[in-house]
Enzyme design. Structure first.
Site, PDB file in Angstrom:
ATOM      1  N   GLU A   1      -5.342  -8.511   0.325  1.00 18.50           N
ATOM      2  CA  GLU A   1      -6.118  -8.143   1.519  1.00 18.50           C
ATOM      3  C   GLU A   1      -7.556  -7.885   1.113  1.00 18.50           C
ATOM      4  OE1 GLU A   1      -4.590  -5.034   4.145  1.00 18.50           O
ATOM      5  OE2 GLU A   1      -2.536  -5.676   3.702  1.00 18.50           O
TER       6      GLU A   1
ATOM      7  N   GLU B   1       0.802  -1.236   0.000  1.00 23.19           N
ATOM      8  CA  GLU B   1       0.000   0.000   0.000  1.00 23.19           C
ATOM      9  C   GLU B   1       0.826   1.273   0.000  1.00 23.19           C
ATOM     10  OE1 GLU B   1      -3.271   0.040   2.757  1.00 23.19           O
ATOM     11  OE2 GLU B   1      -4.227  -1.660   1.772  1.00 23.19           O
TER      12      GLU B   1
HETATM   13  C1  BGP Z   1      -4.514  -2.028   5.167  1.00 21.86           C
HETATM   14  C2  BGP Z   1      -3.144  -2.414   5.679  1.00 21.86           C
HETATM   15  C3  BGP Z   1      -3.141  -3.525   6.687  1.00 21.86           C
HETATM   16  C4  BGP Z   1      -4.329  -3.511   7.627  1.00 21.86           C
HETATM   17  C5  BGP Z   1      -5.641  -3.246   6.901  1.00 21.86           C
HETATM   18  C6  BGP Z   1      -6.837  -3.078   7.804  1.00 21.86           C
HETATM   19  O1  BGP Z   1      -4.483  -0.688   4.792  1.00 21.86           O
HETATM   20  O2  BGP Z   1      -2.333  -2.836   4.601  1.00 21.86           O
HETATM   21  O3  BGP Z   1      -1.912  -3.484   7.352  1.00 21.86           O
HETATM   22  O4  BGP Z   1      -4.093  -2.730   8.733  1.00 21.86           O
HETATM   23  O5  BGP Z   1      -5.545  -2.101   6.084  1.00 21.86           O
HETATM   24  O6  BGP Z   1      -6.867  -1.765   8.290  1.00 21.86           O
HETATM   25  P1  BGP Z   1      -7.039  -1.401   9.806  1.00 21.86           P
HETATM   26  O7  BGP Z   1      -5.994  -2.165  10.530  1.00 21.86           O
HETATM   27  O8  BGP Z   1      -6.855   0.071   9.890  1.00 21.86           O
HETATM   28  O9  BGP Z   1      -8.416  -1.818  10.188  1.00 21.86           O
END
Ligand code: BGP
Length: 470
Positions: A369, A165
């Site tokens: 993801e 990301e």
């Molecule tokens: C993405 C990231 C992850 C993870 C996910 C969920 O942006 O790559 O590392 O954190 O989001 O987000 P959050 O943890 O803010 O709920």
């Protein structure tokens, strides 16, 4: 498009799950690990730090055997740069190599394909102190780190993801980026960092191809369809603007090695043009990814900028649109429900996104993801019922199958997250995993692993290669 018959998921499809080092490992200063920017950051009040996380560092054998029990074909995890190079560069820490050797051996021994993210938000703090990605020396440090990864793990790791990301680190620079928000023009600095990261990524892709001719490597941005808030041409223009600077900027650079015209003119208009040194564009043009990995949680909707002071929303959450005067303004999509954290839920948008990316780049895709954060509850008898997560994933997997039927080449689905871990900004009570980790924000309890309802559901789905969705 409506299909009379769905295509099945390809044979050998990578059903799996994802995690990242700083969110799952803990052992933040053990066995010679150096601090990363995450270790030195401030945490929102009421949420845990990342020091122990899910203590995967000490539980990895148990964790991998649970993933194997679910039938995982692939597991996407990240390597902490600071375990290998505590200072980001310089001396290599043998204990760091040992840990990841053990972890990878464990994964491979269970017949699971390791998919390694080289860098997931956790830049070494020592590099940050020297300017982080603003300093071109970080490009060299990343190249050395990449070489170390390929040398030490390339005999077992065939799939590499460069940077997780990168677009979120730039767009939400003050939340997960490495820029000082008090600079006179922090966005210009962010786009300079962005340029350096892109060069570093291109060098890593080239190096991977030279050192490991059979391995595959690709970028891993967060890519989502951008909808116009209405059919007003101005809203459509805003959606085009935002798509160009949020999505395509990153993938056009990774795949074609050039800044797209809209993004470049946006830089010029806003005064964000990065300094590009001789040779940079050649390096960028010479690198070719083998696939595109991307993260998808929600689509985003934008309207024309009003330039009346209302364009810019809050920046603290990487999945909520911020807005920028003269470019676009974040809008709510009235057709979509939101999760408990205000993220819109859009499975059809997932199919749209898959199609858009494939049409533009014609490269195989893997989802690294996708998932639902929720306040899961541990019930008596070690039961965790998470039907909402099953529902979310099922609907997204259905749309992925429709996209495959549309002709999109997809080779894997690794939802977030394999195991409960610490959220980027919302502590450990916001859970994503198939496996519950028994701890609270400030009480580590026994860190026991508990199979959730979704664990059994996903296991069955994998066993039938996606045929059994209900
Ligand atoms: C993405 C990231 C992850 C993870 C996910 C969920 O942006 O790559 O590392 O954190 O989001 O987000 P959050 O943890 O803010 O709920």
């Amino acid at each position: 498009m409506k299909h009379n018959k769905l295509k099945p998921f390809p044979k050998g499809f990578f059903w799996g799950g994802s995690t990242s080092a700083y969110q799952i490992e803990g052992a933040w200063n053990e066995d010679g690990k150096g601090p990363s920017v995450i270790d030195m950051a401030k945490y929102p009040e009421g949420t845990t730090d990342f020091k122990v996380a899910s203590d995967h560092y000490h539980h990895y054998k148990e964790d991998i055997s649970l993933l194997a029990e679910m039938g995982y074909k692939a597991y996407r995890f990240s390597i902490a740069w600071t375990r290998l190079y505590p200072n980001g560069s310089g001396e290599l820490n043998p204990k760091g190599i040992e840990f990841y050797n053990n972890l990878i051996n464990e994964i491979v021994a269970h017949g699971i394909e390791p998919i390694v993210t080289m860098y997931h938000f956790d830049l070494p703090y020592a590099l940050q102190q020297k300017g982080g990605w603003s300093n071109r020396e970080t490009i060299d440090a990343f190249e050395v780190y990449a070489q170390t990864l390929f040398e030490n793990f390339g005999d077992r790791v065939n799939y590499w993801l460069t940077i997780n990301e990168q677009n979120m680190m730039i767009l939400h620079g003050d939340a997960i980026g490495t820029v000082d928000p008090n600079l006179e023009n922090p966005k210009k600095e962010l786009y300079q960092q962005n340029h350096h990261m892109l060069v570093a990524q291109a060098k890593a892709m080239n190096l991977c191809h030279q050192m490991l001719p059979n391995a595959k490597i690709g970028p891993a941005p967060n890519i989502v369809s951008i909808y116009p808030a209405s059919s007003k041409p101005e809203d459509i223009m805003a959606a085009h603007n935002y798509s160009a600077i949020r999505n395509w900027l990153y993938l056009d650079m990774a795949v074609f090695g050039r800044y797209n015209a809209t993004a470049w003119n946006y830089f010029q208009e806003k005064g964000y043009v990065p300094t590009i040194l001789d040779g940079d564009m050649e390096v960028l043009a010479s690198a070719n990814p083998d696939f595109i990995a991307f993260n998808y949680y929600t689509s985003q909707t934008v309207a024309a900028s009003e330039e009346d002071g209302s364009d810019v929303g809050h920046t603290g959450d990487q999945h909520i649109t911020i807005g920028e005067p003269g470019v676009y303004k974040g809008a709510t999509n009235p057709n979509l429900k939101k999760n408990e954290f205000g993220w819109e839920i859009d499975p059809v948008g997932f199919r749209n996104t898959l199609r858009e990316i494939y049409d533009r780049y014609n490269l195989p895709l893997i989802i690294t993801e996708n998932g639902l954060g929720a306040f899961d509850k541990l019930e008596e008898g070690d039961v965790v019922n998470d039907p909402y997560r099953i529902d979310f994933l099922r609907k997204h997997i259905e749309q992925m199958q429709l996209a495959i039927t549309d002709g999109v080449e997809v080779f894997g689905f690794c939802p977030w997250s394999a195991i409960d871990l610490i959220s980027t900004h919302q502590g450990c009570s916001k859970r994503y995993g198939f496996i519950f980790v028994n701890r609270d924000e400030f009480d580590l309890k026994d860190l026991r692993r508990i199979r959730k309802q979704s664990f059994y559901w996903y296991k069955e789905l994998i066993a039938t290669n996606g045929e059994k969705l209900i």
